[in-house]
Design an enzyme around this catalytic site. Structure first.
Site, PDB file in Angstrom:
ATOM      1  N   GLU A 189      23.154  66.491  90.053  1.00 45.26           N
ATOM      2  CA  GLU A 189      22.097  65.782  90.204  1.00 45.26           C
ATOM      3  C   GLU A 189      20.615  66.282  89.955  1.00 45.26           C
ATOM      4  O   GLU A 189      19.850  66.509  90.856  1.00 45.26           O
ATOM      5  CB  GLU A 189      22.091  64.995  91.520  1.00 45.26           C
ATOM      6  CG  GLU A 189      23.058  64.119  91.983  1.00 45.26           C
ATOM      7  CD  GLU A 189      22.781  63.232  92.965  1.00 45.26           C
ATOM      8  OE1 GLU A 189      21.914  63.354  94.017  1.00 45.26           O
ATOM      9  OE2 GLU A 189      23.699  62.076  93.093  1.00 45.26           O
ATOM     10  N   GLU A 291      30.029  60.726  91.394  1.00 41.43           N
ATOM     11  CA  GLU A 291      29.826  60.069  92.750  1.00 41.43           C
ATOM     12  C   GLU A 291      29.440  58.732  92.842  1.00 41.43           C
ATOM     13  O   GLU A 291      28.764  58.188  92.203  1.00 41.43           O
ATOM     14  CB  GLU A 291      28.455  60.906  93.472  1.00 41.43           C
ATOM     15  CG  GLU A 291      28.833  62.265  93.761  1.00 41.43           C
ATOM     16  CD  GLU A 291      27.494  63.072  94.401  1.00 41.43           C
ATOM     17  OE1 GLU A 291      26.849  62.338  94.984  1.00 41.43           O
ATOM     18  OE2 GLU A 291      27.464  64.165  94.291  1.00 41.43           O
TER      19      GLU A 291
END
Length: 476
Positions: A189, A291
């Site tokens: 991320e 995710e």
């Protein structure tokens, strides 16, 4: 076993060219700690420093050695494979390998921690993806990068980036002959306000890894928390999969609208997914949803309407799975690979979770209740109304004095002033203080008590989220 996985068009294939769909979960709060997963406040480094201060070195080392050992064993690998899951994502903190005081030296103990999980999974036919979840300075503005500020300073200092390039070269050299590793997820991320720095970093790290390992796939997260690929080059990185994170607001307590599977809601899920994979469609690379997954209601968090809430969350999960089943960016109706967040925790999202009757819950219950009432977890935040009213007054003040045209001036623009205030005041500042209260619960405990606390996370002691397990098991 058919050798190393590789990329062919929009598919991941094995050595024979047969498409492989990776289905799995992340270990979560194991080699990278996150506050909602195990219950501490703030950030991993602050938590551990406070614990060391009250426990002393010997007991501190004993507890963490046991925790790392118990959290993942062959029993977990065997169970994981029995759920029809074939790939475990392993998030790890850079500090297992690097000391922030000297980023030039690599600690071999980091390999010992990773090796035991990789080797255990391989014994049961499970691939692994190595996911670097933190870097010096923080690659994003949030708690899960073990970043004690709200700035992603990794992008501001070349020395930080150089150290991670060298770390990945060492990791690639260590695992280059291991076919059970599906690939490397070099940065979880990233959130770079000037995205050219991320692209330059990916270009450098791809060359660095390929200088020692030409076989393993690279799983590259998009910018702005694995959502934005608009600045990625038109020519894709070789043998690479582009990784999105596809969380839905319907899966969190902060969303006032309950998911019921209406056509409008389904359309929003699909639109969100399609927006994230638009670049993959354009350049023809595979998608890995690294995710996703909702937060489930629980009596352990004093939630109301647990049955109704969780029925809604399971419906959401099923509808997302339906999208992924035909989600290949080529448009041929093939499935994409995915990894839910997460495998094991204290009751928020995991396939398995620590029992309410465990030593962990019995000993830490007063702290966990206080933490819940204060809304110290951004993930699943649901504080007491009187606490929320305190922060709301601050938020109202900010919104009153900041000109409307500048409310989105800070990066990431997806965050509101409310998000920033919660991040700075609760997730950072208040949590810095309260990390010491959490640590006090470990003061003067015996070795036996510390062992029992760590053993709360052993496979034989956790509870299984059966409905979630069955949905995932039956997906293909």
């Amino acid at each position: 076993m058919t050798g190393f996985l590789r990329v062919e068009g929009t598919k991941i294939v094995n050595e024979d060219g047969t498409p492989v769909v990776l289905r799995g979960a992340a270990t979560g709060g194991h080699l990278n700690m996150e506050n909602f997963i195990t219950g501490y406040a703030g950030h991993e480094t602050e938590q551990k420093e406070a614990m060391l201060k009250v426990m002393g070195q010997e007991k501190y080392d004993f507890f963490w050695d046991r925790f790392y050992e118990y959290f993942w064993t062959d029993k977990d690998s065997e169970f994981f494979a029995s759920c029809n899951l074939n790939c475990l994502r392993i998030p790890f903190n850079h500090r297992h390998f690097l000391d922030d005081q000297d980023l030039t030296k690599i600690n071999p103990n980091g390999f010992k921690l990773l090796d035991r999980i990789v080797e255990s999974c391989a014994r049961f036919g499970v691939y692994t993806v190595l996911d670097l979840h933190t870097v010096p300075g923080g690659q994003n503005q949030d708690w899960h990068s073990d970043n004690g500020t709200h700035r992603a300073q990794f992008w501001e200092y070349g020395h930080f980036q150089d150290s991670i390039i060298e770390l990945w070269k060492a990791i690639a050299a260590h695992y280059k002959e291991n076919p059970w590793i599906a690939g490397y997820n070099p940065l979880n991320e990233p959130a770079d306000p000037k995205p050219t720095r991320l692209i330059n970093f990916y270009t450098r790290i791809e060359k660095a890894i390929r200088s020692v390992d030409e076989k393993h796939i690279l799983f590259l997260d998009g910018n702005t928390y694995a959502a934005d690929f608009s600045d990625f080059p038109e020519t894709p990185y070789p043998n690479s999969v582009y990784s999105i994170h596809d969380y839905s607001k319907y899966g969190f307590p902060i969303c006032d609208e309950r998911y019921t599977g209406t056509e409008t809601q389904k359309a929003k899920l699909l639109a969100s997914y399609e927006r994230k994979i638009a670049h993959m469609k354009q350049v023809g690379v595979p998608v890995w949803n690294g995710e996703w997954g909702p937060v489930y209601a629980s009596a352990m968090r004093n939630d109301t309407d647990i049955e109704g809430t969780n029925a809604s969350r399971y419906l959401l999960m099923r509808d997302q799975l339906a999208i992924y089943k035909k989600g290949d960016p080529s448009g041929d109706g093939a499935p994409i690979s995915w990894s839910i967040w997460l495998y094991k925790d204290i009751g928020y999202q995991g396939l398995t979770f620590v029992s309410p009757d465990s030593k962990w819950y019995r000993h830490l219950r007063p702290w966990l209740d206080k933490k819940l009432s204060l809304g110290l977890d951004r993930w699943g935040r649901n504080a007491a109304p009187e606490v929320e009213s305190i922060y709301q007054r601050v938020k109202d003040h900010f919104n009153e004095v900041i000109p409307q045209q500048h409310l989105k001036a800070l990066y990431p623009p997806t965050w509101s002033t409310s998000d920033y205030i919660d991040r700075v005041l609760r997730d950072v500042l208040l949590s810095q203080y309260l990390a010491h209260e959490f640590a006090d619960y470990f003061r003067d405990l015996s070795f036996e008590e510390l062992d029992e606390l760590a053993a709360s996370f052993k496979f034989e002691n956790v509870v299984h989220r059966e409905e979630l397990i069955q949905y995932l098991k039956n997906w293909i």
